[in-house]
Design a protein around this motif. Sequence first.
Motif, PDB file in Angstrom:
ATOM      1  N   ASP A 103       0.802  -1.224   0.000  1.00 19.98           N
ATOM      2  CA  ASP A 103       0.000   0.000   0.000  1.00 19.98           C
ATOM      3  C   ASP A 103       0.835   1.274   0.000  1.00 19.98           C
ATOM      4  OD1 ASP A 103       0.921  -0.517   2.573  1.00 19.98           O
ATOM      5  OD2 ASP A 103      -0.800   0.422   3.537  1.00 19.98           O
ATOM      6  N   ASP A 104       2.128   1.188   0.312  1.00 18.51           N
ATOM      7  CA  ASP A 104       2.979   2.378   0.286  1.00 18.51           C
ATOM      8  C   ASP A 104       3.689   2.539  -1.051  1.00 18.51           C
ATOM      9  OD1 ASP A 104       4.759   0.287   0.421  1.00 18.51           O
ATOM     10  OD2 ASP A 104       5.975   1.136   2.042  1.00 18.51           O
ATOM     11  N   GLY A 105       3.315   1.714  -2.024  1.00 15.05           N
ATOM     12  CA  GLY A 105       3.938   1.778  -3.341  1.00 15.05           C
ATOM     13  C   GLY A 105       5.158   0.895  -3.489  1.00 15.05           C
ATOM     14  N   GLY A 106       5.588   0.275  -2.399  1.00 17.01           N
ATOM     15  CA  GLY A 106       6.735  -0.614  -2.457  1.00 17.01           C
ATOM     16  C   GLY A 106       6.357  -1.982  -2.993  1.00 17.01           C
ATOM     17  N   ARG A 107       7.386  -2.776  -3.274  1.00 17.61           N
ATOM     18  CA  ARG A 107       7.172  -4.126  -3.777  1.00 17.61           C
ATOM     19  C   ARG A 107       8.128  -5.086  -3.070  1.00 17.61           C
ATOM     20  NH1 ARG A 107       9.081  -2.742  -9.412  1.00 17.61           N
ATOM     21  NH2 ARG A 107       9.899  -1.006  -8.191  1.00 17.61           N
ATOM     22  N   ALA A 108       7.663  -6.293  -2.871  1.00 15.18           N
ATOM     23  CA  ALA A 108       8.505  -7.381  -2.372  1.00 15.18           C
ATOM     24  C   ALA A 108       8.530  -8.441  -3.464  1.00 15.18           C
ATOM     25  CB  ALA A 108       7.954  -7.946  -1.071  1.00 15.18           C
ATOM     26  N   VAL A 109       9.726  -8.753  -3.950  1.00 13.47           N
ATOM     27  CA  VAL A 109       9.869  -9.632  -5.116  1.00 13.47           C
ATOM     28  C   VAL A 109      10.571 -10.918  -4.697  1.00 13.47           C
ATOM     29  CG1 VAL A 109      10.760  -9.833  -7.463  1.00 13.47           C
ATOM     30  CG2 VAL A 109      10.065  -7.581  -6.576  1.00 13.47           C
ATOM     31  N   PHE A 110       9.927 -12.044  -4.971  1.00 17.00           N
ATOM     32  CA  PHE A 110      10.532 -13.344  -4.677  1.00 17.00           C
ATOM     33  C   PHE A 110      11.088 -13.935  -5.962  1.00 17.00           C
ATOM     34  CE2 PHE A 110      10.456 -17.985  -4.126  1.00 17.00           C
ATOM     35  CZ  PHE A 110      11.220 -18.098  -2.972  1.00 17.00           C
ATOM     36  N   SER A 111      12.389 -14.219  -5.942  1.00 20.85           N
ATOM     37  CA  SER A 111      13.071 -14.814  -7.090  1.00 20.85           C
ATOM     38  C   SER A 111      13.602 -16.183  -6.691  1.00 20.85           C
ATOM     39  CB  SER A 111      14.240 -13.927  -7.539  1.00 20.85           C
ATOM     40  OG  SER A 111      13.826 -12.588  -7.720  1.00 20.85           O
ATOM     41  N   ASP A 112      13.619 -17.099  -7.640  1.00 20.98           N
ATOM     42  CA  ASP A 112      14.105 -18.446  -7.327  1.00 20.98           C
ATOM     43  C   ASP A 112      14.582 -19.102  -8.617  1.00 20.98           C
ATOM     44  OD1 ASP A 112      14.686 -20.914  -6.294  1.00 20.98           O
ATOM     45  OD2 ASP A 112      12.710 -21.281  -5.437  1.00 20.98           O
ATOM     46  N   HIS A 113      15.892 -19.090  -8.807  1.00 21.35           N
ATOM     47  CA  HIS A 113      16.481 -19.596 -10.043  1.00 21.35           C
ATOM     48  C   HIS A 113      16.172 -21.079 -10.258  1.00 21.35           C
ATOM     49  CE1 HIS A 113      19.352 -20.191 -13.275  1.00 21.35           C
ATOM     50  NE2 HIS A 113      19.958 -21.130 -12.577  1.00 21.35           N
ATOM     51  N   ARG A 114      16.322 -21.888  -9.207  1.00 21.46           N
ATOM     52  CA  ARG A 114      16.149 -23.334  -9.367  1.00 21.46           C
ATOM     53  C   ARG A 114      14.737 -23.810  -9.022  1.00 21.46           C
ATOM     54  NH1 ARG A 114      21.297 -26.675  -7.333  1.00 21.46           N
ATOM     55  NH2 ARG A 114      20.287 -28.160  -8.746  1.00 21.46           N
ATOM     56  N   ARG A 115      13.932 -22.925  -8.463  1.00 21.37           N
ATOM     57  CA  ARG A 115      12.530 -23.213  -8.144  1.00 21.37           C
ATOM     58  C   ARG A 115      12.381 -24.399  -7.183  1.00 21.37           C
ATOM     59  NH1 ARG A 115      11.689 -23.101 -13.700  1.00 21.37           N
ATOM     60  NH2 ARG A 115      10.631 -25.112 -13.622  1.00 21.37           N
ATOM     61  N   PHE A 116      13.246 -24.456  -6.162  1.00 17.94           N
ATOM     62  CA  PHE A 116      13.082 -25.444  -5.101  1.00 17.94           C
ATOM     63  C   PHE A 116      12.340 -24.857  -3.901  1.00 17.94           C
ATOM     64  CE2 PHE A 116      17.032 -28.104  -6.427  1.00 17.94           C
ATOM     65  CZ  PHE A 116      16.278 -28.690  -7.432  1.00 17.94           C
ATOM     66  N   GLY A 117      12.092 -23.554  -3.933  1.00 18.22           N
ATOM     67  CA  GLY A 117      11.309 -22.940  -2.876  1.00 18.22           C
ATOM     68  C   GLY A 117       9.827 -23.217  -3.086  1.00 18.22           C
ATOM     69  N   PHE A 118       9.017 -22.822  -2.119  1.00 17.93           N
ATOM     70  CA  PHE A 118       7.570 -22.959  -2.291  1.00 17.93           C
ATOM     71  C   PHE A 118       6.849 -22.037  -1.321  1.00 17.93           C
ATOM     72  CE2 PHE A 118       8.504 -26.128   0.975  1.00 17.93           C
ATOM     73  CZ  PHE A 118       7.468 -25.974   1.884  1.00 17.93           C
ATOM     74  N   MET A 119       5.571 -21.832  -1.591  1.00 12.36           N
ATOM     75  CA  MET A 119       4.714 -21.017  -0.735  1.00 12.36           C
ATOM     76  C   MET A 119       3.416 -21.754  -0.480  1.00 12.36           C
ATOM     77  SD  MET A 119       5.223 -17.149  -2.214  1.00 12.36           S
ATOM     78  CE  MET A 119       6.876 -16.447  -2.361  1.00 12.36           C
ATOM     79  N   ASP A 120       2.847 -21.475   0.679  1.00  8.30           N
ATOM     80  CA  ASP A 120       1.579 -22.088   1.061  1.00  8.30           C
ATOM     81  C   ASP A 120       0.917 -21.159   2.068  1.00  8.30           C
ATOM     82  OD1 ASP A 120      -0.491 -23.872   1.231  1.00  8.30           O
ATOM     83  OD2 ASP A 120       0.690 -25.533   2.026  1.00  8.30           O
ATOM     84  N   TYR A 121      -0.264 -21.494   2.504  1.00  5.08           N
ATOM     85  CA  TYR A 121      -0.901 -20.745   3.583  1.00  5.08           C
ATOM     86  C   TYR A 121      -1.709 -21.708   4.436  1.00  5.08           C
ATOM     87  CZ  TYR A 121      -5.421 -20.960   1.174  1.00  5.08           C
ATOM     88  OH  TYR A 121      -6.574 -21.402   0.581  1.00  5.08           O
ATOM     89  N   PHE A 122      -1.976 -21.293   5.663  1.00  3.27           N
ATOM     90  CA  PHE A 122      -2.799 -22.098   6.562  1.00  3.27           C
ATOM     91  C   PHE A 122      -3.410 -21.177   7.607  1.00  3.27           C
ATOM     92  CE2 PHE A 122       1.612 -22.276   8.056  1.00  3.27           C
ATOM     93  CZ  PHE A 122       1.507 -21.845   9.372  1.00  3.27           C
ATOM     94  N   GLU A 123      -4.411 -21.692   8.309  1.00  6.25           N
ATOM     95  CA  GLU A 123      -4.989 -20.929   9.409  1.00  6.25           C
ATOM     96  C   GLU A 123      -3.989 -20.915  10.558  1.00  6.25           C
ATOM     97  OE1 GLU A 123      -8.858 -22.170  10.561  1.00  6.25           O
ATOM     98  OE2 GLU A 123      -9.698 -22.018   8.535  1.00  6.25           O
ATOM     99  N   THR A 124      -3.680 -19.732  11.040  1.00  3.78           N
ATOM    100  CA  THR A 124      -2.649 -19.584  12.066  1.00  3.78           C
ATOM    101  C   THR A 124      -2.930 -20.452  13.282  1.00  3.78           C
ATOM    102  OG1 THR A 124      -2.266 -17.313  11.316  1.00  3.78           O
ATOM    103  CG2 THR A 124      -1.432 -17.907  13.498  1.00  3.78           C
ATOM    104  N   SER A 125      -4.178 -20.563  13.660  1.00  2.00           N
ATOM    105  CA  SER A 125      -4.544 -21.344  14.845  1.00  2.00           C
ATOM    106  C   SER A 125      -4.330 -22.837  14.650  1.00  2.00           C
ATOM    107  CB  SER A 125      -6.006 -21.081  15.216  1.00  2.00           C
ATOM    108  OG  SER A 125      -6.866 -21.394  14.129  1.00  2.00           O
ATOM    109  N   GLU A 126      -4.084 -23.270  13.403  1.00  2.00           N
ATOM    110  CA  GLU A 126      -3.884 -24.689  13.127  1.00  2.00           C
ATOM    111  C   GLU A 126      -2.439 -25.000  12.741  1.00  2.00           C
ATOM    112  OE1 GLU A 126      -6.741 -25.998  10.273  1.00  2.00           O
ATOM    113  OE2 GLU A 126      -8.460 -25.558  11.573  1.00  2.00           O
ATOM    114  N   GLN A 127      -1.506 -24.156  13.166  1.00  2.00           N
ATOM    115  CA  GLN A 127      -0.106 -24.360  12.801  1.00  2.00           C
ATOM    116  C   GLN A 127       0.422 -25.718  13.251  1.00  2.00           C
ATOM    117  OE1 GLN A 127       2.633 -21.074  13.271  1.00  2.00           O
ATOM    118  NE2 GLN A 127       4.240 -22.415  14.062  1.00  2.00           N
ATOM    119  N   ASP A 128       0.008 -26.167  14.421  1.00  2.00           N
ATOM    120  CA  ASP A 128       0.520 -27.436  14.944  1.00  2.00           C
ATOM    121  C   ASP A 128       0.093 -28.631  14.101  1.00  2.00           C
ATOM    122  OD1 ASP A 128       1.749 -26.090  16.974  1.00  2.00           O
ATOM    123  OD2 ASP A 128       0.211 -26.513  18.479  1.00  2.00           O
TER     124      ASP A 128
END
Length: 209
Positions: A103-128
Amino acid sequence: MPELPEVETVRRGLENHLTGRLIERVELRRLDLRFPFPEGFAALLRGRLIESVERRAKYLLIRLEGNVTWMCHLGMTGRWTLLGADSSEVDDGPHDWVVVHLDDGGRAVFSDHRRFGFMDYFETSEQDQNRFLAKLGPEPTPDHLTPMDLAGALRGRRTPMKAALLDQRTVAGLGNIYVCEILFRSGISPRRNASSVAGKSGVTKRVER
């Protein structure tokens, strides 16, 4: 591959720039990294406030409002680049796969040359119950792991000491580099049977050094 100290450094950098910011939109420039992005991933993140940036082992945990945690693993070559609103740097590199517009006009850029990284999401209360986090061992810090705790975790283990420490169920966040350094400084052979180190003259004394 980034290990716990490197991931913690990334976490601190993200925390300073992302906490309190609102995610305006997220660009996904491919359908997957190591794993496919969850269905509706970009839409789920859009419009949410970033409350904090935490870490568990080698996982970055970006806490969002509404009981949502955005999880990121860097894999081998993943990295975040933070661009301010006045930055002239572009975000169209050949391996820039995720661009988060703030919202401040900035950007966060994720780069991954070999693509071994990953992203996911979950409900915080169910982390365990999260499949990646549920079986992780304690963090290798004095607040979470004592020599006696480690001795107990190694007792009865027939695997070599190096393999035991690389097992994320024993200690979370250690990788090859730091395990090798730990064993060298402790004077313990990486091939030594883990259970043989757990005695009175073994790990409890050596870890206290």
